[in-house]
Motif scaffolding. Structure first.
Motif, mmCIF file in Angstrom:
data_model
loop_
_atom_site.group_PDB
_atom_site.id
_atom_site.type_symbol
_atom_site.label_atom_id
_atom_site.label_comp_id
_atom_site.label_asym_id
_atom_site.label_seq_id
_atom_site.Cartn_x
_atom_site.Cartn_y
_atom_site.Cartn_z
ATOM 1 N N LEU A 1 3.643 4.263 6.271
ATOM 2 C CA LEU A 1 3.343 5.677 6.141
ATOM 3 C C LEU A 1 3.310 6.287 7.531
ATOM 4 C CD1 LEU A 1 2.451 8.043 4.318
ATOM 5 C CD2 LEU A 1 0.117 7.230 4.579
ATOM 6 N N HIS A 2 4.317 7.062 7.859
ATOM 7 C CA HIS A 2 4.439 7.700 9.172
ATOM 8 C C HIS A 2 4.304 6.686 10.310
ATOM 9 C CE1 HIS A 2 4.611 11.770 7.657
ATOM 10 N NE2 HIS A 2 3.615 11.469 6.847
ATOM 11 N N GLY A 3 4.977 5.550 10.163
ATOM 12 C CA GLY A 3 5.000 4.543 11.216
ATOM 13 C C GLY A 3 3.861 3.542 11.166
ATOM 14 N N ARG A 4 2.820 3.798 10.404
ATOM 15 C CA ARG A 4 1.710 2.848 10.267
ATOM 16 C C ARG A 4 1.980 1.953 9.077
ATOM 17 N NH1 ARG A 4 -4.027 5.187 10.648
ATOM 18 N NH2 ARG A 4 -4.398 2.982 10.948
ATOM 19 N N GLU A 5 1.646 0.686 9.225
ATOM 20 C CA GLU A 5 1.918 -0.283 8.166
ATOM 21 C C GLU A 5 0.622 -0.807 7.568
ATOM 22 O OE1 GLU A 5 3.950 -4.543 8.259
ATOM 23 O OE2 GLU A 5 5.337 -2.921 8.757
ATOM 24 N N PHE A 6 0.577 -0.824 6.234
ATOM 25 C CA PHE A 6 -0.566 -1.338 5.494
ATOM 26 C C PHE A 6 -0.059 -2.402 4.537
ATOM 27 C CE2 PHE A 6 -1.277 3.144 6.399
ATOM 28 C CZ PHE A 6 -2.503 3.122 7.038
ATOM 29 N N THR A 7 -0.795 -3.494 4.420
ATOM 30 C CA THR A 7 -0.428 -4.535 3.467
ATOM 31 C C THR A 7 -1.597 -4.762 2.519
ATOM 32 O OG1 THR A 7 -1.220 -6.296 4.922
ATOM 33 C CG2 THR A 7 1.107 -5.713 5.091
ATOM 34 N N GLY A 8 -1.279 -5.292 1.377
ATOM 35 C CA GLY A 8 -2.332 -5.542 0.405
ATOM 36 C C GLY A 8 -1.828 -6.353 -0.766
ATOM 37 N N GLN A 9 -2.708 -6.554 -1.704
ATOM 38 C CA GLN A 9 -2.410 -7.312 -2.920
ATOM 39 C C GLN A 9 -2.799 -6.439 -4.108
ATOM 40 O OE1 GLN A 9 -1.153 -10.578 -3.236
ATOM 41 N NE2 GLN A 9 -1.103 -10.208 -5.426
ATOM 42 N N ALA A 10 -1.844 -6.133 -4.968
ATOM 43 C CA ALA A 10 -2.125 -5.346 -6.171
ATOM 44 C C ALA A 10 -2.519 -6.283 -7.301
ATOM 45 C CB ALA A 10 -0.899 -4.533 -6.558
ATOM 46 N N ARG A 11 -3.412 -5.809 -8.143
ATOM 47 C CA ARG A 11 -3.766 -6.573 -9.326
ATOM 48 C C ARG A 11 -3.671 -5.649 -10.536
ATOM 49 N NH1 ARG A 11 -8.269 -5.227 -6.688
ATOM 50 N NH2 ARG A 11 -9.960 -4.321 -7.905
ATOM 51 N N ILE A 12 -3.297 -6.205 -11.651
ATOM 52 C CA ILE A 12 -3.112 -5.428 -12.877
ATOM 53 C C ILE A 12 -4.472 -5.181 -13.514
ATOM 54 C CG2 ILE A 12 -2.103 -5.464 -15.189
ATOM 55 C CD1 ILE A 12 0.199 -7.108 -13.983
ATOM 56 N N THR A 13 -4.733 -3.920 -13.864
ATOM 57 C CA THR A 13 -6.006 -3.560 -14.489
ATOM 58 C C THR A 13 -5.855 -3.170 -15.948
ATOM 59 O OG1 THR A 13 -5.789 -1.257 -13.779
ATOM 60 C CG2 THR A 13 -6.985 -2.767 -12.316
ATOM 61 N N SER A 14 -4.673 -2.703 -16.329
ATOM 62 C CA SER A 14 -4.490 -2.241 -17.701
ATOM 63 C C SER A 14 -3.038 -2.384 -18.120
ATOM 64 C CB SER A 14 -4.908 -0.777 -17.818
ATOM 65 O OG SER A 14 -4.586 -0.275 -19.085
ATOM 66 N N LEU A 15 -2.845 -2.897 -19.316
ATOM 67 C CA LEU A 15 -1.506 -3.022 -19.878
ATOM 68 C C LEU A 15 -1.212 -1.888 -20.851
ATOM 69 C CD1 LEU A 15 -1.552 -6.835 -20.709
ATOM 70 C CD2 LEU A 15 -0.640 -5.728 -18.676
ATOM 71 N N LEU A 16 -2.232 -1.194 -21.294
ATOM 72 C CA LEU A 16 -2.072 -0.143 -22.288
ATOM 73 C C LEU A 16 -1.959 1.213 -21.613
ATOM 74 C CD1 LEU A 16 -4.747 -1.372 -24.835
ATOM 75 C CD2 LEU A 16 -2.292 -1.753 -24.904
ATOM 76 N N GLY A 17 -1.362 2.153 -22.293
ATOM 77 C CA GLY A 17 -1.227 3.500 -21.774
ATOM 78 C C GLY A 17 0.160 3.729 -21.214
ATOM 79 N N ASP A 18 0.304 4.836 -20.533
ATOM 80 C CA ASP A 18 1.591 5.214 -19.965
ATOM 81 C C ASP A 18 1.774 4.523 -18.630
ATOM 82 O OD1 ASP A 18 4.004 6.496 -19.641
ATOM 83 O OD2 ASP A 18 3.121 8.343 -18.888
ATOM 84 N N GLY A 19 2.553 3.488 -18.587
ATOM 85 C CA GLY A 19 2.776 2.737 -17.365
ATOM 86 C C GLY A 19 1.832 1.548 -17.268
#
Length: 137
Positions: free
Chosen positions: A80-98
């Motif tokens: 984002l504008h030259g700055r780098e961020f890293t992370g780990q996403a985890r799934i919270t919900s399978l239901l709904g839109d997306g």
């Protein structure tokens, strides 16, 4: 009830669960890859208030330079504008839109949804903000 009836009812009960899991997996595998912000933002109408025009200009300047790389493991890198961020996403919900996901960036925790519009367009939604991304080739 007979054994066949119980087996049939069990299979019918599991069908939606399997379907939801397959749909979530499909969204997840389509999200893997490199993405960048879609700078095509609808023009601000002249009838909108000056506050809305300033908000739209600010959002465009912040969101115009985003690069996102999602790995199959759920790890991601955001530039984002030259700055780098890293992370780990985890799934919270399978239901709904997306697909519902959550992550932490430093001490900030964020939750949102991933929607795959088509093969080359993804939308990240969270806390009233919607970011449109296009696939990098």
């Amino acid at each position: 009830m007979t054994t066949r009836t119980i087996l049939l009812l069990s299979l019918l009960a599991l069908a939606p669960i399997v379907s939801i899991g397959c749909s979530a997996q499909y969204t997840y595998t389509r999200a893997v890859g490199s993405w960048k912000s879609d700078t095509l933002i609808a023009p601000v109408e002249a009838t909108t208030s000056w506050v809305d025009r300033i908000r739209c200009q600010l959002e465009h300047s912040i969101l115009a330079d985003i690069e996102l790389k999602i790995l199959p493991s759920g790890q991601y890198t955001v530039k984002l504008h030259g700055r780098e961020f890293t992370g780990q996403a985890r799934i919270t919900s399978l239901l709904g839109d997306g697909l519902g996901v959550a992550t932490e960036i430093g001490t900030l925790e964020a939750e949102g949804r991933i929607r795959i519009v088509d093969e080359n367009h993804m939308i990240l939604e969270g806390n009233g903000t919607e970011i449109s991304l296009i696939r990098c080739r």
